[in-house]
Write a protein that holds these residues in place. Structure first.
Motif, PDB file in Angstrom:
ATOM      1  N   SER A  97      31.443  36.243  19.356  1.00 35.69           N
ATOM      2  CA  SER A  97      30.886  35.113  20.097  1.00 35.69           C
ATOM      3  C   SER A  97      31.899  34.621  21.126  1.00 35.69           C
ATOM      4  CB  SER A  97      30.556  33.971  19.134  1.00 35.69           C
ATOM      5  OG  SER A  97      31.748  33.394  18.616  1.00 35.69           O
ATOM      6  N   PRO A  98      31.443  33.839  22.133  1.00 33.92           N
ATOM      7  CA  PRO A  98      32.388  33.287  23.115  1.00 33.92           C
ATOM      8  C   PRO A  98      33.486  32.438  22.482  1.00 33.92           C
ATOM      9  CG  PRO A  98      30.135  33.091  23.915  1.00 33.92           C
ATOM     10  CD  PRO A  98      30.045  33.568  22.497  1.00 33.92           C
ATOM     11  N   VAL A  99      33.134  31.664  21.435  1.00 30.38           N
ATOM     12  CA  VAL A  99      34.142  30.845  20.769  1.00 30.38           C
ATOM     13  C   VAL A  99      35.182  31.730  20.088  1.00 30.38           C
ATOM     14  CG1 VAL A  99      34.553  29.155  18.939  1.00 30.38           C
ATOM     15  CG2 VAL A  99      32.549  28.926  20.435  1.00 30.38           C
ATOM     16  N   GLU A 100      34.722  32.777  19.402  1.00 32.51           N
ATOM     17  CA  GLU A 100      35.657  33.705  18.769  1.00 32.51           C
ATOM     18  C   GLU A 100      36.540  34.381  19.805  1.00 32.51           C
ATOM     19  OE1 GLU A 100      33.740  35.669  14.852  1.00 32.51           O
ATOM     20  OE2 GLU A 100      32.528  35.925  16.665  1.00 32.51           O
ATOM     21  N   THR A 101      35.946  34.726  20.942  1.00 34.85           N
ATOM     22  CA  THR A 101      36.710  35.384  21.997  1.00 34.85           C
ATOM     23  C   THR A 101      37.856  34.504  22.475  1.00 34.85           C
ATOM     24  OG1 THR A 101      34.837  36.718  22.749  1.00 34.85           O
ATOM     25  CG2 THR A 101      36.568  36.275  24.358  1.00 34.85           C
ATOM     26  N   GLY A 102      37.582  33.206  22.639  1.00 30.99           N
ATOM     27  CA  GLY A 102      38.632  32.288  23.055  1.00 30.99           C
ATOM     28  C   GLY A 102      39.805  32.276  22.091  1.00 30.99           C
ATOM     29  N   PHE A 103      39.511  32.251  20.786  1.00 31.26           N
ATOM     30  CA  PHE A 103      40.582  32.263  19.788  1.00 31.26           C
ATOM     31  C   PHE A 103      41.304  33.610  19.758  1.00 31.26           C
ATOM     32  CE2 PHE A 103      38.208  28.647  17.920  1.00 31.26           C
ATOM     33  CZ  PHE A 103      39.264  27.753  17.818  1.00 31.26           C
ATOM     34  N   LEU A 104      40.568  34.695  19.972  1.00 30.45           N
ATOM     35  CA  LEU A 104      41.189  36.019  19.926  1.00 30.45           C
ATOM     36  C   LEU A 104      42.150  36.242  21.094  1.00 30.45           C
ATOM     37  CD1 LEU A 104      38.096  38.168  18.853  1.00 30.45           C
ATOM     38  CD2 LEU A 104      40.120  37.651  17.464  1.00 30.45           C
ATOM     39  N   LEU A 105      41.905  35.580  22.221  1.00 32.38           N
ATOM     40  CA  LEU A 105      42.794  35.716  23.377  1.00 32.38           C
ATOM     41  C   LEU A 105      44.064  34.878  23.240  1.00 32.38           C
ATOM     42  CD1 LEU A 105      40.180  35.516  26.284  1.00 32.38           C
ATOM     43  CD2 LEU A 105      41.392  37.560  25.528  1.00 32.38           C
ATOM     44  N   THR A 106      44.047  33.892  22.355  1.00 32.86           N
ATOM     45  CA  THR A 106      45.130  32.906  22.268  1.00 32.86           C
ATOM     46  C   THR A 106      46.496  33.479  21.877  1.00 32.86           C
ATOM     47  OG1 THR A 106      43.530  31.172  21.761  1.00 32.86           O
ATOM     48  CG2 THR A 106      45.829  30.734  21.191  1.00 32.86           C
ATOM     49  N   PRO A 107      46.592  34.456  20.950  1.00 31.25           N
ATOM     50  CA  PRO A 107      47.935  34.923  20.559  1.00 31.25           C
ATOM     51  C   PRO A 107      48.798  35.402  21.726  1.00 31.25           C
ATOM     52  CG  PRO A 107      46.306  35.723  18.986  1.00 31.25           C
ATOM     53  CD  PRO A 107      45.544  35.086  20.110  1.00 31.25           C
ATOM     54  N   TRP A 108      48.186  35.982  22.743  1.00 26.81           N
ATOM     55  CA  TRP A 108      48.963  36.481  23.885  1.00 26.81           C
ATOM     56  C   TRP A 108      49.730  35.340  24.561  1.00 26.81           C
ATOM     57  CZ3 TRP A 108      47.467  41.243  27.149  1.00 26.81           C
ATOM     58  CH2 TRP A 108      48.318  41.380  28.252  1.00 26.81           C
ATOM     59  N   PRO A 109      49.065  34.302  25.121  1.00 33.21           N
ATOM     60  CA  PRO A 109      49.841  33.245  25.790  1.00 33.21           C
ATOM     61  C   PRO A 109      50.757  32.470  24.845  1.00 33.21           C
ATOM     62  CG  PRO A 109      47.513  32.638  25.661  1.00 33.21           C
ATOM     63  CD  PRO A 109      47.614  34.076  25.275  1.00 33.21           C
ATOM     64  N   MET A 135      47.126  41.527  20.149  1.00 31.55           N
ATOM     65  CA  MET A 135      47.316  40.567  21.239  1.00 31.55           C
ATOM     66  C   MET A 135      48.714  39.960  21.179  1.00 31.55           C
ATOM     67  SD  MET A 135      44.557  40.541  23.068  1.00 31.55           S
ATOM     68  CE  MET A 135      44.694  39.015  23.996  1.00 31.55           C
ATOM     69  N   ALA A 136      49.204  39.714  19.959  1.00 33.83           N
ATOM     70  CA  ALA A 136      50.552  39.153  19.804  1.00 33.83           C
ATOM     71  C   ALA A 136      51.610  40.118  20.327  1.00 33.83           C
ATOM     72  CB  ALA A 136      50.812  38.815  18.341  1.00 33.83           C
ATOM     73  N   VAL A 137      51.438  41.408  20.062  1.00 30.36           N
ATOM     74  CA  VAL A 137      52.383  42.419  20.575  1.00 30.36           C
ATOM     75  C   VAL A 137      52.401  42.384  22.104  1.00 30.36           C
ATOM     76  CG1 VAL A 137      52.819  44.901  20.782  1.00 30.36           C
ATOM     77  CG2 VAL A 137      52.252  43.912  18.548  1.00 30.36           C
ATOM     78  N   CYS A 138      51.221  42.298  22.715  1.00 30.42           N
ATOM     79  CA  CYS A 138      51.158  42.207  24.180  1.00 30.42           C
ATOM     80  C   CYS A 138      51.891  40.966  24.677  1.00 30.42           C
ATOM     81  CB  CYS A 138      49.701  42.169  24.639  1.00 30.42           C
ATOM     82  SG  CYS A 138      48.785  43.707  24.387  1.00 30.42           S
ATOM     83  N   GLY A 139      51.690  39.838  23.994  1.00 32.56           N
ATOM     84  CA  GLY A 139      52.359  38.608  24.397  1.00 32.56           C
ATOM     85  C   GLY A 139      53.862  38.694  24.282  1.00 32.56           C
TER      86      GLY A 139
END
Length: 468
Positions: A314-326, A379-383
């Motif tokens: 879902s869009p809400v899940e997507t927002g949380f999944l992107l968070t580890p990078w920044p 995502m954390a590794v990318c960050g």
């Protein structure tokens, strides 16, 4: 030489020229507070407008295609005017340009909040972009004046932290504002903060030795045309507009760049800093930045489509999944900044890009139904990789330029970032045009490849010949 005095009653105004070894510690903190407040507002406004775009289009009764100009005009204005603003900073002083940018950004934010239709909002966003360009164009040059040489990595790390936090909280802040108030408050919130930052900046930011060269207005206009048409060309090429239109834009881009290079030939401090780009270390550092920010843009444009359309999130899940990078970029920023004060920037940035490449490859090779943890650690590794790259590379760019050309170097830092981001977004659009079903996979593969290329370029800076 006079200096700013911090007392219980406040800050005594002083516009003293910064000493070669930076500002005293107390004044340094106030100067960075003023500067980073402006940087955070300029960064937040990009993320906020992206998130709120559908709501803005609905309330302004605008079509989706037309409303995209709310975002595009801001970025276009920034990219096109960054280098002229940086060159102006060398001529009239970074402090003047930075404070003027803060003032313009604040006034333009008020105009955005008062706009009652799309054309007025787009016009105000154009002014916002000009203000942001004036501020961002001289930010890294100001930090070179604020910090002593042995602590500059810490300053660049703090800048990376502020940008990462703004990037991370932008969507959440936009959603919160829209849940509690109407859309004009997305921009009105900048007004009191910007006014306070302007007053503080006037009092604590240091002045710099002025360049003796003049400011070439004609070259500045050529630069605006060159980068403006370039960004339009990248966007239109990705969206498959007519070949005739692409041809006209390509000719206009080439003509503006040719006129710019011809006009500034022999200039002591060219707006497009060809004198700095002739230095191998500077050129390689700038190219590394373009590659890395292209990877970031590829990821953050492609991954929402991938998470929602391929993985069914879902869009809400997507927002949380992107968070580890920044979040990890913010954590790594100060760490990498301190490391860059002791170790080779090319080595640190190259290792960071290899880690980023590994993270992108891990995202590319995810299982068909990955768990939330499986996505989050990738995502954390990318960050971590991106955060390890940013401050050392910024220090390499600024450190390879003479002090009197810090403005031109500062402009390249911001221009490389925005050009890479624009190129990455265009690549994602091209991948989706190529294949709607597999486009995001192609984009992630391209991101991994560009990260590897960036690592190779970064390691090339370790060769003794690049020091020339």
């Amino acid at each position: 030489m006079t200096d700013t005095v911090l007392t219980r009653g406040g800050i005594a105004k002083a516009a003293a020229q910064a000493p070669a070894d930076g500002l005293p510690a107390a004044r340094r903190r106030w100067a960075m507070l003023a500067l980073m407040t402006g940087v955070s507002m300029a960064s937040l406004d990009t993320a906020i407008a992206n998130t709120a775009l559908p709501e803005l289009a609905r309330q302004l009764h605008a079509g989706a295609a037309a409303s995209v100009w709310i975002v595009n005009i801001y970025q276009l204005a920034m990219v096109a005017t960054l280098l002229p603003c940086a060159a102006l900073g060398e001529r009239v002083g970074y402090r003047r340009v930075a404070t003027a940018g803060l003032a313009l950004f604040t006034v333009a934010s008020l105009l955005c909040a008062l706009a009652w239709n799309l054309p007025l909002l787009v016009g105000a966003r154009l002014l916002q972009g000009l203000g942001a360009a004036a501020l961002m164009g001289v930010t890294t040059a100001m930090m070179r004046a604020i910090y002593p040489a042995h602590l500059q990595g810490q300053g660049f790390g703090l800048n990376a932290l502020v940008v990462a936090v703004a990037f991370a909280v932008g969507p959440t802040l936009a959603s919160l504002i829209l849940a509690l108030a109407s859309w004009p408050w997305l921009f009105a919130i900048n007004v009191p903060i910007g006014a306070a930052a302007f007053v503080l900046a006037r009092r604590v930011l240091p002045d710099n030795a002025r360049g003796k060269h003049g400011f070439d207005t004609g070259a500045a206009l050529c630069n605006v045309g060159a980068f403006g048409f370039l960004i339009l060309l990248l966007g239109d090429a990705a969206h498959g507009v007519s070949p005739a239109r692409l041809g006209l834009e390509a000719v206009a881009t080439a003509a503006c760049f040719a006129l710019l290079l011809r006009r500034q030939r022999g200039h002591a401090a060219p707006i497009l800093p060809t004198d700095l780009l002739a230095r191998p270390l500077f050129a390689l550092s700038a190219l590394t930045a373009v590659c890395t920010f292209a990877v970031q843009s590829l990821a953050f444009v492609a991954l929402p489509f991938h998470f929602e359309q391929v993985l069914g999130r879902s869009p809400v899940e997507t927002g949380f999944l992107l968070t580890p990078w920044p979040v990890l970029v913010g954590i790594m920023g100060p760490i990498s900044g301190r490391l860059s004060d002791r170790h080779e920037s090319g080595l640190l940035a190259g290792i960071g890009l290899l880690v980023l490449c590994a993270g992108m490859a891990a995202l590319l090779w995810m299982p068909e139904a990955p768990s939330t943890f499986a996505i989050a650690w990738r995502m954390a590794v990318c960050g971590i990789g991106f955060g390890l790259f940013q401050a050392p590379n910024m220090k390499a760019i600024m450190g390879s330029a003479p002090r009197e050309r810090a403005g031109g170097a500062s402009g390249i830092v911001a221009t490389a970032r925005l050009t890479g981001q624009a190129g990455g977004a265009a690549l994602v659009a091209g991948c989706l045009v190529l294949s709607e079903r597999h486009g995001t996979t192609y984009a992630l593969a391209a991101a991994a490849g560009i990260a590897l290329l960036g690592a190779c370029i970064s390691f090339a800076r370790l060769h003794p010949r690049t020091r020339g």
